[in-house]
Design a protein around this motif. Sequence first.
Motif, PDB file in Angstrom:
ATOM      1  N   GLU A  23       0.833  -1.273  -0.097  1.00 21.81           N
ATOM      2  CA  GLU A  23       0.156   0.050  -0.009  1.00 21.81           C
ATOM      3  C   GLU A  23       0.909   1.202  -0.059  1.00 21.81           C
ATOM      4  O   GLU A  23       1.938   1.350   0.676  1.00 21.81           O
ATOM      5  CB  GLU A  23      -1.010  -0.139   1.283  1.00 21.81           C
ATOM      6  CG  GLU A  23      -1.871  -1.148   1.331  1.00 21.81           C
ATOM      7  CD  GLU A  23      -2.390  -1.365   2.634  1.00 21.81           C
ATOM      8  OE1 GLU A  23      -3.457  -1.994   2.759  1.00 21.81           O
ATOM      9  OE2 GLU A  23      -1.707  -0.909   3.619  1.00 21.81           O
ATOM     10  N   LYS A  24       0.416   2.382  -0.670  1.00 24.63           N
ATOM     11  CA  LYS A  24       1.172   3.474  -0.899  1.00 24.63           C
ATOM     12  C   LYS A  24       0.932   4.291   0.538  1.00 24.63           C
ATOM     13  O   LYS A  24      -0.033   4.567   0.674  1.00 24.63           O
ATOM     14  CB  LYS A  24       0.747   4.472  -1.881  1.00 24.63           C
ATOM     15  CG  LYS A  24       1.605   5.603  -2.178  1.00 24.63           C
ATOM     16  CD  LYS A  24       1.357   6.309  -3.604  1.00 24.63           C
ATOM     17  CE  LYS A  24      -0.114   6.822  -3.441  1.00 24.63           C
ATOM     18  NZ  LYS A  24      -0.493   7.748  -4.570  1.00 24.63           N
ATOM     19  N   LEU A  25       2.218   4.848   1.007  1.00 24.24           N
ATOM     20  CA  LEU A  25       1.993   5.507   2.217  1.00 24.24           C
ATOM     21  C   LEU A  25       2.576   6.947   1.817  1.00 24.24           C
ATOM     22  O   LEU A  25       3.288   7.122   1.007  1.00 24.24           O
ATOM     23  CB  LEU A  25       3.141   5.164   3.576  1.00 24.24           C
ATOM     24  CG  LEU A  25       2.722   3.674   3.877  1.00 24.24           C
ATOM     25  CD1 LEU A  25       4.024   3.501   5.059  1.00 24.24           C
ATOM     26  CD2 LEU A  25       1.402   3.736   4.683  1.00 24.24           C
ATOM     27  N   VAL A  26       1.668   7.822   2.444  1.00 18.66           N
ATOM     28  CA  VAL A  26       1.948   9.470   2.003  1.00 18.66           C
ATOM     29  C   VAL A  26       2.467  10.129   3.063  1.00 18.66           C
ATOM     30  O   VAL A  26       1.896   9.986   4.099  1.00 18.66           O
ATOM     31  CB  VAL A  26       0.732  10.029   1.264  1.00 18.66           C
ATOM     32  CG1 VAL A  26       0.902  11.352   0.759  1.00 18.66           C
ATOM     33  CG2 VAL A  26       0.412   9.154  -0.038  1.00 18.66           C
ATOM     34  N   GLY A  27       3.119  11.159   2.920  1.00 22.09           N
ATOM     35  CA  GLY A  27       3.426  12.102   4.223  1.00 22.09           C
ATOM     36  C   GLY A  27       4.362  13.293   3.410  1.00 22.09           C
ATOM     37  O   GLY A  27       4.545  13.509   2.066  1.00 22.09           O
ATOM     38  N   ILE A  28       4.372  14.135   4.598  1.00 20.40           N
ATOM     39  CA  ILE A  28       5.057  15.445   4.035  1.00 20.40           C
ATOM     40  C   ILE A  28       6.270  15.702   4.522  1.00 20.40           C
ATOM     41  O   ILE A  28       6.473  15.739   6.004  1.00 20.40           O
ATOM     42  CB  ILE A  28       4.206  16.702   4.460  1.00 20.40           C
ATOM     43  CG1 ILE A  28       2.790  16.711   3.850  1.00 20.40           C
ATOM     44  CG2 ILE A  28       4.846  18.068   3.945  1.00 20.40           C
ATOM     45  CD1 ILE A  28       2.621  16.821   2.290  1.00 20.40           C
ATOM     46  N   PHE A  72      -0.782   7.186   8.467  1.00 18.64           N
ATOM     47  CA  PHE A  72      -0.798   5.762   8.483  1.00 18.64           C
ATOM     48  C   PHE A  72      -1.657   5.159   7.441  1.00 18.64           C
ATOM     49  O   PHE A  72      -2.465   6.095   6.799  1.00 18.64           O
ATOM     50  CB  PHE A  72      -1.187   5.294   9.693  1.00 18.64           C
ATOM     51  CG  PHE A  72      -0.442   5.424  11.061  1.00 18.64           C
ATOM     52  CD1 PHE A  72       1.103   4.806  10.782  1.00 18.64           C
ATOM     53  CD2 PHE A  72      -0.461   6.094  12.058  1.00 18.64           C
ATOM     54  CE1 PHE A  72       1.891   4.988  11.941  1.00 18.64           C
ATOM     55  CE2 PHE A  72       0.399   6.127  13.282  1.00 18.64           C
ATOM     56  CZ  PHE A  72       1.577   5.475  12.943  1.00 18.64           C
ATOM     57  N   SER A  73      -1.382   4.001   6.891  1.00 18.94           N
ATOM     58  CA  SER A  73      -2.383   3.447   6.132  1.00 18.94           C
ATOM     59  C   SER A  73      -3.713   3.372   6.385  1.00 18.94           C
ATOM     60  O   SER A  73      -4.223   3.115   7.582  1.00 18.94           O
ATOM     61  CB  SER A  73      -1.931   1.911   5.720  1.00 18.94           C
ATOM     62  OG  SER A  73      -1.969   1.102   7.041  1.00 18.94           O
ATOM     63  N   SER A  78      -3.056   8.082   2.612  1.00 18.87           N
ATOM     64  CA  SER A  78      -2.356   6.688   2.114  1.00 18.87           C
ATOM     65  C   SER A  78      -3.482   5.738   2.037  1.00 18.87           C
ATOM     66  O   SER A  78      -4.545   5.924   2.195  1.00 18.87           O
ATOM     67  CB  SER A  78      -1.530   6.546   3.632  1.00 18.87           C
ATOM     68  OG  SER A  78      -0.464   7.176   3.931  1.00 18.87           O
ATOM     69  N   GLU A  79      -2.992   4.823   1.388  1.00 19.56           N
ATOM     70  CA  GLU A  79      -3.868   3.535   0.897  1.00 19.56           C
ATOM     71  C   GLU A  79      -4.007   2.729   1.993  1.00 19.56           C
ATOM     72  O   GLU A  79      -3.158   2.627   2.829  1.00 19.56           O
ATOM     73  CB  GLU A  79      -3.225   2.964  -0.569  1.00 19.56           C
ATOM     74  CG  GLU A  79      -3.192   3.887  -1.642  1.00 19.56           C
ATOM     75  CD  GLU A  79      -2.492   2.858  -2.865  1.00 19.56           C
ATOM     76  OE1 GLU A  79      -2.426   3.565  -3.985  1.00 19.56           O
ATOM     77  OE2 GLU A  79      -1.780   2.039  -2.667  1.00 19.56           O
ATOM     78  N   GLY A  80      -5.169   1.819   1.817  1.00 19.19           N
ATOM     79  CA  GLY A  80      -5.308   0.579   2.552  1.00 19.19           C
ATOM     80  C   GLY A  80      -6.706   1.070   3.389  1.00 19.19           C
ATOM     81  O   GLY A  80      -7.083   2.119   3.630  1.00 19.19           O
ATOM     82  N   ASP A  81      -6.979   0.056   4.001  1.00 17.61           N
ATOM     83  CA  ASP A  81      -8.187   0.035   5.215  1.00 17.61           C
ATOM     84  C   ASP A  81      -7.656  -0.083   6.462  1.00 17.61           C
ATOM     85  O   ASP A  81      -7.078  -1.122   6.915  1.00 17.61           O
ATOM     86  CB  ASP A  81      -9.161  -1.289   4.872  1.00 17.61           C
ATOM     87  CG  ASP A  81      -9.757  -1.021   3.321  1.00 17.61           C
ATOM     88  OD1 ASP A  81      -9.974   0.023   2.933  1.00 17.61           O
ATOM     89  OD2 ASP A  81     -10.035  -1.921   2.675  1.00 17.61           O
ATOM     90  N   LEU A  82      -7.796   0.911   7.335  1.00 17.27           N
ATOM     91  CA  LEU A  82      -7.130   1.026   8.626  1.00 17.27           C
ATOM     92  C   LEU A  82      -8.101   0.352   9.540  1.00 17.27           C
ATOM     93  O   LEU A  82      -9.370   0.768   9.431  1.00 17.27           O
ATOM     94  CB  LEU A  82      -6.558   1.944   9.150  1.00 17.27           C
ATOM     95  CG  LEU A  82      -6.413   2.365  10.666  1.00 17.27           C
ATOM     96  CD1 LEU A  82      -5.141   1.591  10.888  1.00 17.27           C
ATOM     97  CD2 LEU A  82      -6.146   3.703  11.022  1.00 17.27           C
ATOM     98  N   GLN A  83      -7.826  -0.726  10.357  1.00 13.06           N
ATOM     99  CA  GLN A  83      -8.714  -1.142  11.370  1.00 13.06           C
ATOM    100  C   GLN A  83      -8.225  -0.488  12.492  1.00 13.06           C
ATOM    101  O   GLN A  83      -7.112  -0.952  13.106  1.00 13.06           O
ATOM    102  CB  GLN A  83      -8.800  -2.529  11.445  1.00 13.06           C
ATOM    103  CG  GLN A  83      -9.496  -3.431   9.870  1.00 13.06           C
ATOM    104  CD  GLN A  83      -9.630  -4.887  10.376  1.00 13.06           C
ATOM    105  OE1 GLN A  83      -9.132  -5.357  11.225  1.00 13.06           O
ATOM    106  NE2 GLN A  83     -10.008  -5.440   9.179  1.00 13.06           N
ATOM    107  N   ARG A  95       7.948   1.401  10.334  1.00  9.19           N
ATOM    108  CA  ARG A  95       9.364   0.573  10.049  1.00  9.19           C
ATOM    109  C   ARG A  95       9.565   0.919   8.495  1.00  9.19           C
ATOM    110  O   ARG A  95      10.626   1.085   8.199  1.00  9.19           O
ATOM    111  CB  ARG A  95       8.897  -0.907  10.240  1.00  9.19           C
ATOM    112  CG  ARG A  95      10.212  -1.589   9.694  1.00  9.19           C
ATOM    113  CD  ARG A  95      11.444  -1.607  10.722  1.00  9.19           C
ATOM    114  NE  ARG A  95      12.467  -2.499  10.340  1.00  9.19           N
ATOM    115  CZ  ARG A  95      13.438  -2.466  10.679  1.00  9.19           C
ATOM    116  NH1 ARG A  95      13.990  -1.137  11.716  1.00  9.19           N
ATOM    117  NH2 ARG A  95      14.612  -3.369  10.495  1.00  9.19           N
ATOM    118  N   SER A  96       8.562   0.961   7.434  1.00 12.47           N
ATOM    119  CA  SER A  96       8.599   1.239   6.207  1.00 12.47           C
ATOM    120  C   SER A  96       9.289   2.597   6.068  1.00 12.47           C
ATOM    121  O   SER A  96      10.025   2.890   5.008  1.00 12.47           O
ATOM    122  CB  SER A  96       6.992   1.062   5.310  1.00 12.47           C
ATOM    123  OG  SER A  96       6.795  -0.164   5.306  1.00 12.47           O
TER     124      SER A  96
END
Length: 262
Positions: A23-28, A72-73, A78-83, A95-96
Motif C-alpha cells: 500500500e502506498k504511504l504518503v507524507g509531507i 498511516f495506512s 495513504s492507501e489501505g483499510d485501517l482497522q 518501519r517502512s
Amino acid sequence: MEMAANLSAATQQKLSFPNKHGEKLVGILHDTGSPHLVILCHGCRSSKNDKILASIAAALEKEGISAFRLDFSGNGESEGDLQLGSYSKEVEDIRSAVEYFVGSKRSPIAVLGGDAVILYACKYHDLPAMVNLSSPCFLKSGMEEVFGKDMWDKLKKDGSEDVKSKTDDFVHRLTQESMTERLNTDMREACLSLDANCRVLTVHGTADEVIPVGDAYEFAKVIRNHQLIIIPGANHGFSSHQEEMVSAVLPFLKDCVSRSST
C-alpha cells in the motif's frame, strides 16, 4: 550562519513509498537539508495534517531539523483499510518510513506519536529516542469517550462499524478483531522490553478529556530512560496549549540531534 542557510533552504514536499502490504504511504517532508530527521505520527482518527504535527514540524524547521509527517495506512492520503486499534500495522508503517529514509541516506533520530511509536521502539530498537504524546497506558482508557458507550454492543451485533475521522473527510473501520488486539496489548509489559539506551519523553495535559493524565505517570514507572512533562490545563489535543506543547518537545528533539552529531 549555518542555521540561516538551513532556514532559507527549507522546503516541503509530498513523498510516497510502499509499506509491507504494497500500500502506498504518503507524507509531507519538511526538508531543511539536515540529514537528521524526526518522524511524526498522528493519533487515532486523524492524519498528517493534525495541528500538533504541523506545529512541531514548523518548530523543527525553524531549528534546521528535518521532519516527516506520516499518514498511516488507511488515513489521510495513504492507501489501505485501517482497522482502528490495529497497532501492529501502524508499527510496520513506521518501519517502512524508517527504512525508506535510511535508504535515502538520512538519519532518523526520533519518532513522535502515540502508542504505535512506543510499540515500534519495543520491537525494533533502531532509534535512539521517541516522544510519547498523550498516549494511554491502559488501552481501555478513552475508548467509550471516542467511540461511544454502545461500541461493543454494535460490534457484537454487526461485526464492524464505520467511524468518521475527526475532520469527517475519511472513514475508518472499527472491528471486533482490531479492538480485541488493542485490548490484548499490555503497554506496561511492552515498555519493559525498551532498550535501556532509548530515551523517552512523555508529554501529557492535566485536563486531558480522553486519556487520564494518570496514564502518563504509569509510563514513568515502567520506562527506564524516561522524562515526564505535565502541562497544566492542557486537553488531549493541546488545543489551547500548542506553544507549551512545542516548548516541551523541542528541547528534547534538539538534544537528540546534538547527541547524534557527536
